[in-house]
Design a protein around this motif. Structure first.
Motif, PDB file in Angstrom:
ATOM      1  N   ALA A 661       0.839  -1.204   0.000  1.00  0.00           N
ATOM      2  CA  ALA A 661       0.000   0.000   0.000  1.00  0.00           C
ATOM      3  C   ALA A 661       0.868   1.245   0.000  1.00  0.00           C
ATOM      4  CB  ALA A 661      -0.929  -0.023   1.222  1.00  0.00           C
ATOM      5  N   LEU A 662       1.961   1.247   0.816  1.00  0.00           N
ATOM      6  CA  LEU A 662       2.860   2.396   0.850  1.00  0.00           C
ATOM      7  C   LEU A 662       3.564   2.570  -0.500  1.00  0.00           C
ATOM      8  CD1 LEU A 662       4.125   4.674   2.489  1.00  0.00           C
ATOM      9  CD2 LEU A 662       5.837   3.052   3.315  1.00  0.00           C
ATOM     10  N   LEU A 663       3.942   1.471  -1.139  1.00  0.00           N
ATOM     11  CA  LEU A 663       4.597   1.551  -2.449  1.00  0.00           C
ATOM     12  C   LEU A 663       3.664   2.182  -3.488  1.00  0.00           C
ATOM     13  CD1 LEU A 663       6.861   0.827  -4.439  1.00  0.00           C
ATOM     14  CD2 LEU A 663       5.825  -1.441  -4.647  1.00  0.00           C
ATOM     15  N   PHE A 664       2.420   1.722  -3.529  1.00  0.00           N
ATOM     16  CA  PHE A 664       1.458   2.312  -4.483  1.00  0.00           C
ATOM     17  C   PHE A 664       1.164   3.762  -4.153  1.00  0.00           C
ATOM     18  CE2 PHE A 664      -0.005  -2.212  -5.308  1.00  0.00           C
ATOM     19  CZ  PHE A 664       0.616  -2.261  -6.552  1.00  0.00           C
ATOM     20  N   ALA A 665       1.194   4.114  -2.850  1.00  0.00           N
ATOM     21  CA  ALA A 665       0.986   5.518  -2.472  1.00  0.00           C
ATOM     22  C   ALA A 665       2.128   6.372  -3.004  1.00  0.00           C
ATOM     23  CB  ALA A 665       0.874   5.630  -0.949  1.00  0.00           C
ATOM     24  N   LEU A 666       3.371   5.875  -2.919  1.00  0.00           N
ATOM     25  CA  LEU A 666       4.513   6.620  -3.475  1.00  0.00           C
ATOM     26  C   LEU A 666       4.384   6.763  -4.992  1.00  0.00           C
ATOM     27  CD1 LEU A 666       7.426   4.992  -1.395  1.00  0.00           C
ATOM     28  CD2 LEU A 666       6.515   7.310  -1.152  1.00  0.00           C
ATOM     29  N   LEU A 667       3.917   5.711  -5.662  1.00  0.00           N
ATOM     30  CA  LEU A 667       3.731   5.786  -7.111  1.00  0.00           C
ATOM     31  C   LEU A 667       2.625   6.768  -7.478  1.00  0.00           C
ATOM     32  CD1 LEU A 667       4.092   2.025  -8.123  1.00  0.00           C
ATOM     33  CD2 LEU A 667       5.741   3.878  -8.471  1.00  0.00           C
ATOM     34  N   MET A 668       1.611   6.847  -6.652  1.00  0.00           N
ATOM     35  CA  MET A 668       0.545   7.835  -6.904  1.00  0.00           C
ATOM     36  C   MET A 668       1.074   9.249  -6.730  1.00  0.00           C
ATOM     37  SD  MET A 668      -2.639   5.939  -4.970  1.00  0.00           S
ATOM     38  CE  MET A 668      -3.815   7.248  -5.368  1.00  0.00           C
ATOM     39  N   ALA A 669       1.959   9.458  -5.740  1.00  0.00           N
ATOM     40  CA  ALA A 669       2.504  10.795  -5.522  1.00  0.00           C
ATOM     41  C   ALA A 669       3.550  11.138  -6.587  1.00  0.00           C
ATOM     42  CB  ALA A 669       3.115  10.898  -4.116  1.00  0.00           C
ATOM     43  N   ARG A 670       4.429  10.181  -6.859  1.00  0.00           N
ATOM     44  CA  ARG A 670       5.491  10.391  -7.863  1.00  0.00           C
ATOM     45  C   ARG A 670       5.522   9.176  -8.783  1.00  0.00           C
ATOM     46  NH1 ARG A 670       5.154  14.727  -6.257  1.00  0.00           N
ATOM     47  NH2 ARG A 670       6.779  16.159  -5.487  1.00  0.00           N
ATOM     48  N   PRO A 671       4.743   9.199  -9.888  1.00  0.00           N
ATOM     49  CA  PRO A 671       4.699   8.036 -10.780  1.00  0.00           C
ATOM     50  C   PRO A 671       6.077   7.741 -11.379  1.00  0.00           C
ATOM     51  CG  PRO A 671       2.892   9.551 -11.222  1.00  0.00           C
ATOM     52  CD  PRO A 671       3.822  10.274 -10.319  1.00  0.00           C
ATOM     53  N   SER A 672       6.364   6.457 -11.600  1.00  0.00           N
ATOM     54  CA  SER A 672       7.626   6.018 -12.192  1.00  0.00           C
ATOM     55  C   SER A 672       7.305   5.213 -13.447  1.00  0.00           C
ATOM     56  CB  SER A 672       8.401   5.145 -11.205  1.00  0.00           C
ATOM     57  OG  SER A 672       9.563   4.627 -11.810  1.00  0.00           O
ATOM     58  N   PRO A 673       8.078   5.409 -14.521  1.00  0.00           N
ATOM     59  CA  PRO A 673       7.776   4.658 -15.760  1.00  0.00           C
ATOM     60  C   PRO A 673       8.101   3.173 -15.669  1.00  0.00           C
ATOM     61  CG  PRO A 673       9.787   5.927 -16.009  1.00  0.00           C
ATOM     62  CD  PRO A 673       9.211   6.336 -14.687  1.00  0.00           C
ATOM     63  N   PHE A 674       8.957   2.781 -14.728  1.00  0.00           N
ATOM     64  CA  PHE A 674       9.359   1.379 -14.659  1.00  0.00           C
ATOM     65  C   PHE A 674       9.521   0.985 -13.189  1.00  0.00           C
ATOM     66  CE2 PHE A 674      12.653  -1.877 -14.300  1.00  0.00           C
ATOM     67  CZ  PHE A 674      12.138  -2.859 -15.126  1.00  0.00           C
ATOM     68  N   VAL A 675       8.965  -0.194 -12.782  1.00  0.00           N
ATOM     69  CA  VAL A 675       9.034  -0.678 -11.390  1.00  0.00           C
ATOM     70  C   VAL A 675       9.345  -2.166 -11.434  1.00  0.00           C
ATOM     71  CG1 VAL A 675       7.789  -1.059  -9.234  1.00  0.00           C
ATOM     72  CG2 VAL A 675       7.425   1.061 -10.533  1.00  0.00           C
ATOM     73  N   LEU A 676      10.314  -2.602 -10.622  1.00  0.00           N
ATOM     74  CA  LEU A 676      10.681  -4.005 -10.503  1.00  0.00           C
ATOM     75  C   LEU A 676      10.285  -4.481  -9.097  1.00  0.00           C
ATOM     76  CD1 LEU A 676      12.122  -6.579 -11.458  1.00  0.00           C
ATOM     77  CD2 LEU A 676      14.251  -5.615 -10.539  1.00  0.00           C
ATOM     78  N   LEU A 677       9.434  -5.521  -9.049  1.00  0.00           N
ATOM     79  CA  LEU A 677       8.963  -6.073  -7.777  1.00  0.00           C
ATOM     80  C   LEU A 677       9.473  -7.514  -7.645  1.00  0.00           C
ATOM     81  CD1 LEU A 677       5.248  -4.834  -7.797  1.00  0.00           C
ATOM     82  CD2 LEU A 677       7.243  -3.735  -6.747  1.00  0.00           C
ATOM     83  N   ASP A 678      10.181  -7.792  -6.547  1.00  0.00           N
ATOM     84  CA  ASP A 678      10.792  -9.112  -6.344  1.00  0.00           C
ATOM     85  C   ASP A 678      10.020  -9.864  -5.248  1.00  0.00           C
ATOM     86  OD1 ASP A 678      12.333 -11.338  -6.174  1.00  0.00           O
ATOM     87  OD2 ASP A 678      14.134 -10.340  -5.422  1.00  0.00           O
TER      88      ASP A 678
END
Length: 763
Positions: A661-678
């Motif tokens: 949830a915190l990760l998606f909140a950061l993406l909502m505040a500052r979108p990134s064109p590429f994200v790698l999730l392990d």
């Protein structure tokens, strides 16, 4: 009899009481022996530990085992050669048991670093080492140390024992030095947890395990078996404190055992006195019993005498009664004759008168005999009563005598045993007498030898006295010679100093050497007043000081240098002012940007948390709001149906979903064109994975996600799958599948899960 019974009762009571008293005495003797044994054992242990403590204290005072430079500095400081405050790291920290290896490996050679109070003290010590060629040492000046910025976070992670500076104990004045050495050292229980923690840790952090493995910030790992003396240096102080505590405990235990011993001695003396008192009382009662037996024997003899007297009196009474009966019969015969004679003839008056006179006489004798008979009857009654009483006493005495005879027989047996023992002792005594005679003869022989040796000793003592007098004279002569030599040496040294001073004066004042002065044949003539004038001129020259011929050129050069440095300083001050203004503007804009981003992320985090958890609330707080550039962020959440709690208190799945949830909140505040999730979905259950996949699809419109996962539900939500499979042993194969519809996604996801493949990348 009553007295004998009382004596027997007392003796019986003592015989019953004496075994118990002897048993108590034996018990007290056993306790006393045990106390003495324990005191001896405690004394040996105390002596051993005291000797070990004394050795360790001597080693600690001389800093044995430290580097040469460390020993030199601490020795000079102890002697007062170096001023200031110096202390070795190994001496100021106390390491808990079980952490010696980890702290040793964390410190390394820094365990022998010297902590100084000031930088000047460290410089003085280094100068001392260099001048005396006494080795090298590393110093930690307390006024010049700079500790690491920031705090070490996540100390509650799995396997973390604690921060190195917090696990050891030390004096508060050395806190800055210990923080520099151990402030960024994290102690972990095992290598696996250490590796996991080092991967998550941020900043300069050294991770050390309890077994001594060290992971540095670069990722390098060192470990194995390490030999050296650092561990001894660290544990020496701990061992000294432990030995002091053990000695204190041993002293307390010794005092306790000593009090027990004194109590046992007092009880033993008391019981021994009681036994002795009982034995003395028993001896007195035996004496009383013997006296009672003697009195009983006397009473028996008296009884026999009284019985014989009674028999004699009875015989006399019977004789008197028989005589009385004869007299009565004779009187009756006479009375009959008188009555016959009275009827016969009056001529018989004379016979009658004579008979009457005889009758009166017999009557008087009869009355006398009757009186004597009454007296004898009374006496007989008294004697009979006395006989009855004596017979009763005799019966009692006979029973007592029988009892005493039994006791006497037992006493005789005891006497026989004592006699047998006495005979054995007599044999031993004769043997001892023989030995004594032989010892006396040996003593006489030794005495004669002693007299001979004494005479020789007197002779030798006389010779020794003479030699001693001669030796004293020689020593006195030698002392006088030594004093004379010393006096000559002193005079020689004084003359050498004077010669050196004169030579130096010749060189300085007259410009000639001592050899040149001695080589002159005759001294030069000196006019009157020349010495005074020379002294005046020298004083004036000294008052002028040293003349610097290049002072003008030096002044010009320094003036130019000064003007250049002043201009440079002005330029630097202007640049510093501009830089400070720029830094303030950057700090202000950074704080504003950070707070705006923080508020936006907090709002989006609350929204995403409610969506993923189906409700609840979140709270992001700053750990240090006054310092936004170095503050941390604490995450607190309230899951539906639970209370508000810190992120670290959640379960693994709850913590992972909160992080998502915190990760998606950061993406909502500052979108990134590429994200790698392990493998972020590994701890999630099926329901949470579906919500995670739905959110991931929504964000996929603006951001490209590459997800490494084992989960089929996450694979079904992907557009493209990349995987590595091993169809043959040792041969890996890369596969890729682009999914166009829902059924294709489900089929491929099932096939991938069923196959023996590595984690799949989805896009």
């Amino acid at each position: 009899r009553a007295k004998l019974e009382e004596i027997h009762a007392r003796i019986d009571d003592r015989r019953n009481l004496l075994p118990e008293m002897v048993k108590r005495r034996n018990q007290y003797q056993a306790v006393l022996s045990e106390c003495i044994r324990r005191l001896d054992q405690l004394g040996r242990v105390y002596a051993e530990k005291a000797s070990r403590l004394e050795t360790l204290r001597e080693l600690a005072e001389t800093h044995e085992g430290f580097f040469e430079g460390v020993r030199a500095v601490m020795s000079a400081h102890k002697k007062g050669v170096l001023k200031g405050d110096y202390a070795v790291v190994a001496d100021v920290i106390s390491v808990p048991k079980g952490l010696e290896v980890s702290i040793e490996c964390a410190l390394g050679s820094s365990v022998q670093d010297i902590i100084s109070d000031t930088t000047e003290s460290a410089k003085s010590a280094i100068r001392f080492l260099r001048e005396n060629r006494a080795g090298r040492a590393t110093f930690l000046p307390l006024d010049g140390l700079r500790s690491h910025s920031g705090k070490v976070s996540d100390l509650n992670a799995s396997g973390v024992v604690g921060l190195g500076s917090e696990l050891v104990s030390f004096d508060a004045r050395y806190e800055r030095a210990i923080q520099v050495l151990l402030g960024r050292v994290v102690i972990v229980d095992g290598i696996d947890n250490a590796v996991a923690y080092s991967r998550k840790a941020s900043g300069w952090i050294r991770v050390v395990t309890l077994d001594g493995e060290v992971i540095v910030p670069t990722g390098a790992i060192s470990g194995g078996i390490r030999s050296g003396r650092a561990n001894n240096l660290l544990s020496r102080r701990q061992e000294i404190e432990s030995l002091e505590k053990e000695l204190s405990q041993l002293e307390s235990e010794r005092c306790s055992v000593e009090s027990e011993r004194q109590s046992a001695v007092a009880d033993l003396e008391k019981v021994s006195l009681e036994i002795e008192s009982l034995e003395n009382a028993d001896a007195e009662d035996k004496l009383l019993m013997v006296e009672a037996e003697r009195q009983a024997s006397f009473a028996e003899q008296e009884c026999r005498r009284i019985r014989s007297e009674i028999d004699v009196v009875s015989a006399e009474i019977e004789d008197v009664v028989a005589s009385l009966k004869k007299e009565l019969a004779a009187a009756e015969l006479l009375s009959d004759e008188v009555s016959k004679a009275s009827v016969e003839n009056t001529t018989l008056d004379d016979i009658v008168a004579e008979a009457q006179a005889r009758l009166e006489k017999l009557t008087k004798e009869r009355s006398t005999l009757n009186e004597e008979l009454m007296e004898l009857s009374v006496t007989l009654a008294a004697v009979r009563e006395r006989r009855a009483g004596l017979e009763q006493s005799i019966v009692q005495l006979e029973s007592s005598i029988a009892d005493m005879k039994l006791r006497r027989a037992a006493g005789m047996e005891e006497m026989e045993r004592q006699s047998a023992a006495s005979s054995a002792n007599a044999g031993e005594r004769s043997e001892l007498v023989q030995r004594l005679s032989s010892e006396e003869s040996a003593l006489a022989e030794a005495q004669s030898k002693l007299n001979h040796l004494t005479e020789k000793r007197v002779d030798v003592s006389g010779r020794y006295t003479a030699i001693d007098l001669e030796l004293k004279k020689l020593n006195h002569a030698r002392a006088e010679a030594s004093e004379s030599i010393r006096s000559c040496d002193v005079k020689e040294a004084r003359l050498e100093v004077q010669i050196a001073q004169v030579a130096e004066r010749l060189q300085e004042e007259y410009g000639i050497s001592a050899e040149e002065a001695l080589a002159r044949d005759e001294p030069a003539e000196v006019e009157r007043g020349t010495a005074t004038e020379v002294a005046r001129l020298r004083r004036e020259i000294r008052a002028m000081g040293i003349v610097n011929t290049g002072a003008v050129q030096e002044y010009q050069r320094i003036s130019e240098r000064y003007e250049f440095l002043v201009s440079q300083r002005a330029d630097l001050e202007d640049a510093r002012a501009k830089l400070q203004e720029g830094i303030q503007e950057i700090d202000k804009s950074t704080r504003d940007l950070f707070m705006n981003t923080f508020r936006v992320v907090s709002e989006h985090f609350d929204t995403m948390f409610k969506r993923l958890f189906g409700g609840g609330s979140t709270e992001l707080t700053l750990t240090d709001p006054s310092n936004l550039t170095e503050t941390g962020v604490e995450v607190s959440v309230q899951i539906p149906g639970k209370r508000l709690q810190n992120l670290m208190l959640l379960s693994g799945g709850e913590r992972a979903l909160t992080a998502v949830a915190l990760l998606f909140a950061l993406l909502m505040a500052r979108p990134s064109p590429f994200v790698l999730l392990d493998e972020v979905d590994a701890p999630l259950d099926d329901a949470n994975i579906e919500r995670f996949a739905d959110v991931l699809k929504e964000f996929a419109g603006d951001t490209q996600f590459v997800v490494i996962t084992h989960n089929r539900a996450t694979m079904e939500a992907a557009n493209t799958l990349y995987g590595v499979t091993m169809e043959e042993p040792g041969v890996s194969k890369l596969i890729s599948v682009r999914l166009t519809d829902e059924s294709e996604r489900r089929r491929v996801g099932a096939e991938v899960i069923a196959s023996d493949s590595e984690p799949v990348g989805v896009s």
